[in-house]
Scaffold this motif. Sequence first.
Motif, mmCIF file in Angstrom:
data_model
loop_
_atom_site.group_PDB
_atom_site.id
_atom_site.type_symbol
_atom_site.label_atom_id
_atom_site.label_comp_id
_atom_site.label_asym_id
_atom_site.label_seq_id
_atom_site.Cartn_x
_atom_site.Cartn_y
_atom_site.Cartn_z
ATOM 1 N N PHE A 115 0.815 -1.207 0.000
ATOM 2 C CA PHE A 115 0.000 0.000 0.000
ATOM 3 C C PHE A 115 0.851 1.260 0.000
ATOM 4 O O PHE A 115 1.876 1.353 0.649
ATOM 5 N N THR A 116 0.378 2.265 -0.746
ATOM 6 C CA THR A 116 0.912 3.614 -0.663
ATOM 7 C C THR A 116 -0.240 4.580 -0.876
ATOM 8 O O THR A 116 -1.171 4.291 -1.613
ATOM 9 N N SER A 117 -0.195 5.686 -0.221
ATOM 10 C CA SER A 117 -1.250 6.682 -0.426
ATOM 11 C C SER A 117 -0.794 7.760 -1.393
ATOM 12 O O SER A 117 -1.444 8.762 -1.561
ATOM 13 N N GLY A 118 0.322 7.523 -2.045
ATOM 14 C CA GLY A 118 0.881 8.542 -2.932
ATOM 15 C C GLY A 118 0.675 8.243 -4.401
ATOM 16 O O GLY A 118 -0.432 7.982 -4.849
ATOM 17 N N ASP A 119 1.746 8.232 -5.141
ATOM 18 C CA ASP A 119 1.759 8.153 -6.595
ATOM 19 C C ASP A 119 1.245 6.799 -7.086
ATOM 20 O O ASP A 119 1.749 5.748 -6.701
ATOM 21 N N ALA A 120 0.273 6.823 -8.001
ATOM 22 C CA ALA A 120 -0.280 5.587 -8.567
ATOM 23 C C ALA A 120 0.703 4.932 -9.526
ATOM 24 O O ALA A 120 0.536 3.773 -9.876
ATOM 25 N N ASN A 121 1.726 5.657 -9.982
ATOM 26 C CA ASN A 121 2.695 5.088 -10.909
ATOM 27 C C ASN A 121 3.871 4.420 -10.203
ATOM 28 O O ASN A 121 4.754 3.894 -10.849
ATOM 29 N N ALA A 122 3.905 4.447 -8.876
ATOM 30 C CA ALA A 122 4.955 3.747 -8.140
ATOM 31 C C ALA A 122 4.668 2.253 -8.192
ATOM 32 O O ALA A 122 3.566 1.828 -8.501
ATOM 33 N N VAL A 123 5.694 1.440 -7.913
ATOM 34 C CA VAL A 123 5.499 -0.010 -7.918
ATOM 35 C C VAL A 123 4.838 -0.392 -6.602
ATOM 36 O O VAL A 123 5.391 -1.093 -5.774
ATOM 37 N N GLN A 124 3.686 0.148 -6.412
ATOM 38 C CA GLN A 124 2.855 -0.103 -5.243
ATOM 39 C C GLN A 124 1.417 0.075 -5.709
ATOM 40 O O GLN A 124 1.180 0.370 -6.872
ATOM 41 N N PHE A 125 0.480 -0.131 -4.826
ATOM 42 C CA PHE A 125 -0.901 0.154 -5.195
ATOM 43 C C PHE A 125 -1.421 1.243 -4.285
ATOM 44 O O PHE A 125 -0.880 1.498 -3.218
ATOM 45 N N ASN A 126 -2.458 1.922 -4.733
ATOM 46 C CA ASN A 126 -3.102 2.903 -3.862
ATOM 47 C C ASN A 126 -4.606 2.675 -3.885
ATOM 48 O O ASN A 126 -5.116 1.894 -4.687
ATOM 49 N N THR A 127 -5.283 3.324 -2.982
ATOM 50 C CA THR A 127 -6.727 3.143 -2.860
ATOM 51 C C THR A 127 -7.432 4.488 -2.978
ATOM 52 O O THR A 127 -6.877 5.524 -2.622
ATOM 53 N N THR A 128 -8.648 4.414 -3.482
ATOM 54 C CA THR A 128 -9.532 5.569 -3.539
ATOM 55 C C THR A 128 -10.868 5.134 -2.954
ATOM 56 O O THR A 128 -11.431 4.127 -3.390
ATOM 57 N N GLU A 129 -11.340 5.872 -1.982
ATOM 58 C CA GLU A 129 -12.595 5.509 -1.327
ATOM 59 C C GLU A 129 -13.788 5.988 -2.149
ATOM 60 O O GLU A 129 -13.864 7.150 -2.523
ATOM 61 N N LEU A 130 -14.698 5.062 -2.446
ATOM 62 C CA LEU A 130 -15.956 5.427 -3.103
ATOM 63 C C LEU A 130 -17.038 5.676 -2.065
ATOM 64 O O LEU A 130 -17.724 6.690 -2.103
ATOM 65 N N THR A 131 -17.229 4.710 -1.167
ATOM 66 C CA THR A 131 -18.148 4.878 -0.040
ATOM 67 C C THR A 131 -17.480 4.295 1.192
ATOM 68 O O THR A 131 -16.804 3.273 1.125
ATOM 69 N N GLY A 132 -17.636 4.959 2.324
ATOM 70 C CA GLY A 132 -17.016 4.484 3.557
ATOM 71 C C GLY A 132 -16.867 5.608 4.548
ATOM 72 O O GLY A 132 -17.412 6.690 4.374
#
Length: 194
Positions: A115-132
């Motif tokens: 997990f990373t909350s930063g760059d979507a182009n890093a060799v990691q994944f990130n999340t975006t909350e739709l509902t929660g």
Amino acid sequence: MIVENPTNDDTRGQVGIGTLIIFIAMVLVAAVAAGVLINTAGLLESTASDTGSDSQAQVSNQVDVISAIGHDNDTDGTVERLNFTIKKSAGSSNIDLENLTVNYQSDAASQTLNFTSGDANAVQFNTTELTGDGDNVLDDTDERFIVTVSAQTIESGLSEGGEATVTFVDQSGASTIYGVNVPDTISGEEYVSV
């Protein structure tokens, strides 16, 4: 007539301090053995309970992939980014997305993403909350998150007709496998269902 009762000297009991010491020693050994057995049984029960809880969590804690979309920003026929809309499955415990691991596997590349909350182009994944409730934890089946994986960073994108397997592994070790199949023709399309 006089009758003599026969005596049997072999059936006499032993009485004395030596016999008492041996009796006490046998009682003490039995008590120690019983204590060890009770302690071992309690330890085995606790271990079995923990193992059962872990096994149950690995079976029931699942991430459901509702939809998957590929993004071709350059319209060159290569999927550069994968977006997975996920929720927790019914009966699952809370799933902390910051402790989630995403394993990406294709013919050309294999990568484990954290997990990373930063760059979507890093060799990691990130999340975006739709509902929660804004805490990066799936604690209700109504909550939805988008997990973004950059195929561009991992292997320069998925080409037309390409395939990959994405495995979501939560904090308890439960895994959900999702197969990604890119359509044979995607030129000129920005969003593609995969």
